[in-house]
Every structure is written in C-alpha cells, then in structure tokens.
Design an enzyme around this catalytic site. Structure first.
Site, short mmCIF file in Angstrom:
data_model
loop_
_atom_site.label_atom_id
_atom_site.label_comp_id
_atom_site.label_asym_id
_atom_site.label_seq_id
_atom_site.Cartn_x
_atom_site.Cartn_y
_atom_site.Cartn_z
CG ASP A 92 -0.31 -0.45 2.51
OD1 ASP A 92 0.93 -0.43 2.60
OD2 ASP A 92 -1.03 -0.81 3.44
CG ASN A 143 -8.78 -1.71 12.42
OD1 ASN A 143 -7.83 -2.36 11.98
ND2 ASN A 143 -9.20 -0.59 11.87
CG HIS A 193 -5.76 -2.39 9.31
ND1 HIS A 193 -5.78 -1.02 9.53
CD2 HIS A 193 -4.48 -2.77 9.55
CE1 HIS A 193 -4.57 -0.62 9.87
NE2 HIS A 193 -3.77 -1.66 9.90
CD GLU A 252 -8.59 0.82 8.16
OE1 GLU A 252 -8.56 -0.09 9.04
OE2 GLU A 252 -7.87 1.83 8.22
P1 PGA Z 1 2.46 -1.71 12.68
O1 PGA Z 1 1.26 -1.71 11.66
O2 PGA Z 1 3.44 -2.72 12.17
O3 PGA Z 1 3.03 -0.32 12.61
O4 PGA Z 1 1.90 -2.08 14.01
C1 PGA Z 1 0.73 -2.91 11.23
C2 PGA Z 1 -0.51 -2.65 10.42
O5 PGA Z 1 -1.24 -1.68 10.72
O6 PGA Z 1 -0.76 -3.43 9.50
#
Ligand code: PGA
Length: 253
Positions: free
Chosen positions: A74, A143, A145, A150
């Site tokens: 992304d 959450n 995701h 999301e």
């Molecule tokens: P993080 O993010 O590695 O910064 O915890 C993971 C994500 O949101 O997929």
C-alpha cells in the site's frame, strides 16, 4: 459467508527478534529455491526488524535479491515517493537502498499519481503480469486490518483507493509531526489480491496485537475482521512473539 476449513499455522517465538529471524528464514529459503521470486512486502513498525535481518543476511552473502521483484501492499494517496512519510521512502530507508534488489522491480503504488484509481488498476495488473506474489508479508492492525483493508472490506476486493479509519489515522500519526498531516486515503492491495499470493506470512509482535491476532486466527471468519479472511487460504503462517500470541486459546509455543 461460508466457513472454511483452514487454520493458520502458528509459530510463537520468544522475542520479536526471533520472530523477525523466522520470517527472514522463510524469504531466504524462497529466494534460494526461486531466485526470481516475487516478494510481497509491508511497511509499519513491525517489519523493520525483519528488514534489518534481510540486510544483515545480504551483507553476509547469505541471500541475494538480484533476480527478485517486490510489491508493497500500500501507499498513502498524496505523498510522493520522496516524501519522508511515504511507504516508498520507508522501504528505501529500511531495505531497498541496502540490498541488491533492482529499483525497477521494487514496486510500491505511486501515491502522487494524477489518477489514483487508474494507478490502483495499473498496480493490480502489474502484480498479475509478474506471475503473482510468491510470499506476502503482512502486519495486522488493532482493528484486524491487513494492508489498508479496514473492517468491512470485501473478501474479493482488489487494489483500490480506500478511506482510512479514524483509528488507523490516529495510530499512524506517530510517524508524522501532527495528526493533520496523516493522509486520509490510500491505495491498497485488496483482500482478494492478497489471497492470491501463493503463501502468506502475518507477523505480529506485542501485547497490543493479541486481541486482533486471536480474532483473526480463532474468531469468526468475517469481513468485520479482515485478517480473519486469511483463513480462506491454505498456506498462511502467523509468526508471533509470546505477547502477541497471549490471547490465543490454541497457542502452545
Ligand atoms: P504496525 O502496523 O506494524 O506499525 O503495528 C501494522 C498494520 O497496521 O498493518
């Protein structure tokens, strides 16, 4: 949605460093078997230790990316590749500038494309024409995701422009000077795009991820928890430290 027979393979490690080493092993084994492999990569706080491990192994001559290609999950809409908070910049800083992966085969969606929807379609086609992703690395959001899919993202969603939730914007504000600077939209591979990878490894570390990990691995398979949709795929491994595994009923570690 129908239930599915698959459970992710779960590997519980003593530390986040040990988890990073396991993920690096998976990629190194793949590159040894298939030097022109297509690698799916991720950004965020979680994979940085894994990328340090990739760089260390490359410097020691244990792994080469010379014939590989990569696709990141992304990118924020509105940030150019040179913007310090763009995912493209992150990847250069943590990996691309330090290994022999060819710059023209290290793919990240263009956040500053004039037409973001067209860029999303182009990216999806580029993944397909590469022959498809051999091993996709994922983190997980609080959450549930995966990438910027999301809660509510469709199981068959493709690479597209999405709105970020307030929770994700708040969570990612730590990488920016202020929350107002966090973009509110992004281009993300879809859940369906991710599920087409031949193998998937989800890396999660820290107690703050334990609920999301448990919901993904052991809760209902539901678009309300996008990571649970990974159970539609038979070749998924969750690599966890003890803290991230602490909410699982089944983890024996
Ligand atoms: P993080 O993010 O590695 O910064 O915890 C993971 C994500 O949101 O997929």
């Amino acid at each position: 949605m129908t239930s599915t027979p698959y459970s992710p393979k779960i590997i519980v490690c003593e530390s986040d460093g040990a988890a990073a080493a396991i993920v690096a092993d998976l990629y190194a084994d793949l590159l040894r078997d298939k030097p022109a492999a297509v690698l799916g990569l991720a950004t965020g706080g979680t994979p940085t230790a894994t990328y340090r491990e990739f760089v260390r192994r490359y410097q020691q001559g244990d792994v080469s990316f010379a014939r590989a290609s990569s696709f990141n999950l992304d990118e924020y809409v509105g940030l150019s590749a040179d913007h310090p908070q763009s995912f493209c910049y992150f990847m250069r800083q943590h990996l691309f500038d330090h290994v022999d992966l060819s710059a023209d085969r290290a793919n990240v969606p263009s956040g500053d494309a004039i037409d973001a929807d067209a860029e999303a379609r182009r990216y999806e086609e580029a993944i397909a024409s590469s022959g498809g992703i051999d091993l996709q690395l994922l983190g997980i959001g609080h959450n549930g995701h995966i990438a910027f899919n999301e809660p509510g993202s469709a199981r068959n969603s493709r690479t597209r422009v999405v709105d970020l939730t307030d929770e994700t914007i708040r969570n990612n504000a730590r990488f920016f000077d202020s929350i107002d600077q966090v973009p509110t939209t992004a281009i993300t591979m879809g859940v369906g795009t991710i599920l087409e990878a031949r193998r998937i490894v989800l890396l999660a570390t820290g107690a703050d991820k334990s609920e999301a990990v448990a919901a993904a691995a052991e809760g209902s398979v539901s678009e309300a928890v996008p990571a649970s949709l990974l159970r539609h795929h038979s070749e998924v491994t969750f690599v966890l430290d003890r803290a991230a595994a602490s909410g699982l009923r089944s983890a024996t570690g």
